[in-house]
Design an enzyme around this catalytic site. Structure first.
Site, PDB file in Angstrom:
ATOM      1  CD  GLN A 316     -28.336  25.925  -1.585  1.00 27.84           C
ATOM      2  OE1 GLN A 316     -29.345  26.072  -2.321  1.00 27.84           O
ATOM      3  NE2 GLN A 316     -27.377  26.679  -1.948  1.00 27.84           N
ATOM      4  CD  GLU A 317     -24.579  21.840   2.174  1.00 30.88           C
ATOM      5  OE1 GLU A 317     -23.684  21.555   1.482  1.00 30.88           O
ATOM      6  OE2 GLU A 317     -24.681  22.783   3.352  1.00 30.88           O
ATOM      7  CB  SER A 318     -26.300  16.575  -2.075  1.00 31.38           C
ATOM      8  OG  SER A 318     -27.224  16.290  -1.506  1.00 31.38           O
TER       9      SER A 318
END
Length: 494
Positions: A316-318
């Site tokens: 989700q972050e990267s």
């Protein structure tokens, strides 16, 4: 006179004793029939017939799971008996087990139909669904059943889908034809459409929603039914003792809010489907995740978190890109801020190992920081929200919920209150002020979905029948639930 009275009393007593002895003998010779519920209690075991699917029952590396399993487990615990799950190979075997008395009830994602209602009792429905015609992107999308040609449509034999197609053929589509597969299940039929072995099939709406995550090219063409209900089925006998107990059980689940919690856990996180996003996810699972999986596993072991949840956060972050950099300056696979990285002892945010271990450490600290009376898995979802929006803003949402008379320890409640932090009338009442409160809501929803996908991808045994549970196989001993054990339930999703 007195002697005669004594004789009369003695005679009456003798007759009463003889009558009592005769009644006792008759009762011993022909005892009153035992009810189905009493038989289950006497046996100490509730026998439930089901089927393997992502929406009903499956095996994970942590044990048995699935909505029907959790509902049946809680019902058996309510009765004070052990649960024995029996797995049928197809729908015909499910109904045969009810007819033959091999199972006390069927909990298999069954839809009530008129023809089934003539043979079985159905509890009040626990979930609403619709029947949907399914096709694959790149093949013709029909607008009506009249556009479906011979050999293009197949459904599961003995299914509610087959019943509905017969009803529609008799009513308005006399030329409609289809095949019925006696051995396939819903997921197999959907796979055949995705793999272009079959042009169309029919699936229940919740089954299509879950399987589109794995077969993103599948689409709903149109609905062939109105809203229908999933329910448990019982043999249609005059003895309603067990059925009535199950009906009361579902009524209580609904009133307590436990049923809505379970449904949110299993289906609420699906949300709006992102075709492009799922294709990218599947591609990155194959070409990126293997490079970093061992570090996710090591960090998870050190901090007591499922590695797949950490990996879902990282995606989700990267999208598992160690060189990711946002316009606001956060960097790395776990997208740590400079201040957070310094606090965690991470000196190179672009180093994938440092980033993963730093993110795991940060998430673990958020879990520990939350009040002790927040239970899992509500606790995990709130920690995720705090990872995204900040612990202070999460606490602001919890305070708003408490002020408005809601439970601040329930993720469903916090999910609805976080967006209020972007509205002036609410954020002026908080300690930390404005926040884009809808972002952590989407953040948690996405991570829960990625987490579920990773669980399925990394657990090939989910479709296997657990040992001792195949229909006709001798059972394995099942440990009873601990006294006072709560209904297994995860919090809702978004």
């Amino acid at each position: 006179m007195r002697i005669m009275a004594v004789r009369l009393v003695a005679g009456a007593i003798t007759l009463a004793l003889m009558a009592y002895a005769w009644l006792a003998w008759e009762r011993a010779r022909d005892p009153e029939p035992i009810t189905i519920l009493e038989r289950v209690l006497e046996r100490g075991e509730l026998r439930v017939i089901t089927r393997i699917s992502a929406t009903t029952y499956y095996q994970t590396d942590k044990g048995r799971a699935g909505l029907e399993f959790e509902l049946a487990q809680a019902f058996a615990h309510r009765l004070g008996v052990q649960l024995r799950m029996l797995v049928a190979p197809d729908l015909e075997a499910i109904f045969a087990a009810l007819d033959d008395g091999e199972a006390d009830l069927a909990a298999a994602g069954l839809t009530y139909t008129e023809s089934r209602g003539q043979r079985y009792w159905f509890t009040p429905p626990y979930k609403d669904i619709t029947q949907q015609l399914v096709y694959r992107v790149g093949t013709p999308r029909p607008d009506d059943l009249s556009e479906i040609g011979p050999g293009e449509l197949a459904v599961i034999a003995n299914s509610s889908h087959a019943d509905r197609l017969r009803e529609l053929r008799n009513r308005s589509h006399p030329d409609l034809t289809w095949a019925e597969d006696e051995h396939a299940d819903s997921e197999a039929m959907l796979y055949r459409v995705w793999n272009e072995e079959l042009r169309y099939t029919v699936a229940d709406s919740h089954e299509l929603s879950i399987n589109r995550a794995y077969y993103p090219e599948l689409r709903k063409a149109f609905e062939i039914s109105g809203v229908e209900g999933l329910a448990w089925a019982f043999p249609r006998t005059e003895d309603l003792s067990l059925y009535n107990e199950a009906a009361r059980y579902f009524t209580d689940l609904r009133l307590e809010g436990t049923l809505s919690t379970l449904l949110e856990e299993h289906f609420g996180h699906l949300g709006r489907f992102d075709y492009v996003g799922f294709r990218a996810f599947n591609r990155h699972v194959a070409d990126r995740l293997p490079r970093y999986r061992h570090w996710f596993e090591e960090a998870a072991e050190e901090y007591g978190v499922d590695w797949r949840l950490l990996a879902a956060i990282g995606y989700q972050e990267s999208h598992w890109d160690p060189q990711a950099v946002s316009p606001t300056g956060v960097r790395g696979i776990m997208m740590l801020t400079l201040d957070t990285a310094s606090m965690l002892g991470v000196d190179n945010r672009l180093d994938p190992k440092q980033s993963i271990f730093g993110g795991a450490r940060y998430f673990s600290r958020l879990l520990e920081r939350l009040p002790e009376d927040i239970e899992e898995p509500h606790r995990a979802w709130m920690a995720l929200a705090a990872y995204n929006v900040g612990y202070g803003h999460l606490q602001d949402a919890r305070r708003l919920a408490r002020q408005r008379g809601y439970d601040p320890n329930d993720w469903r409640v916090i999910r609805d209150h976080l967006p209020l932090l972007s509205q002036r009338q609410w954020y002026v009442q908080t300690r930390h002020g404005y926040a884009r409160g809808w972002e952590p809501v989407h953040y948690v929803r996405n991570i829960r979905l990625y987490y579920q996908l990773l669980q399925r991808i990394t657990e090939p045994g989910r479709r296997q029948v657990p040992a001792g549970e195949a229909l006709g196989e001798p059972p394995l001993p099942t440990p009873p639930a601990p006294p006072g054990a709560p209904l297994p339930a995860d919090p809702p999703a978004d």
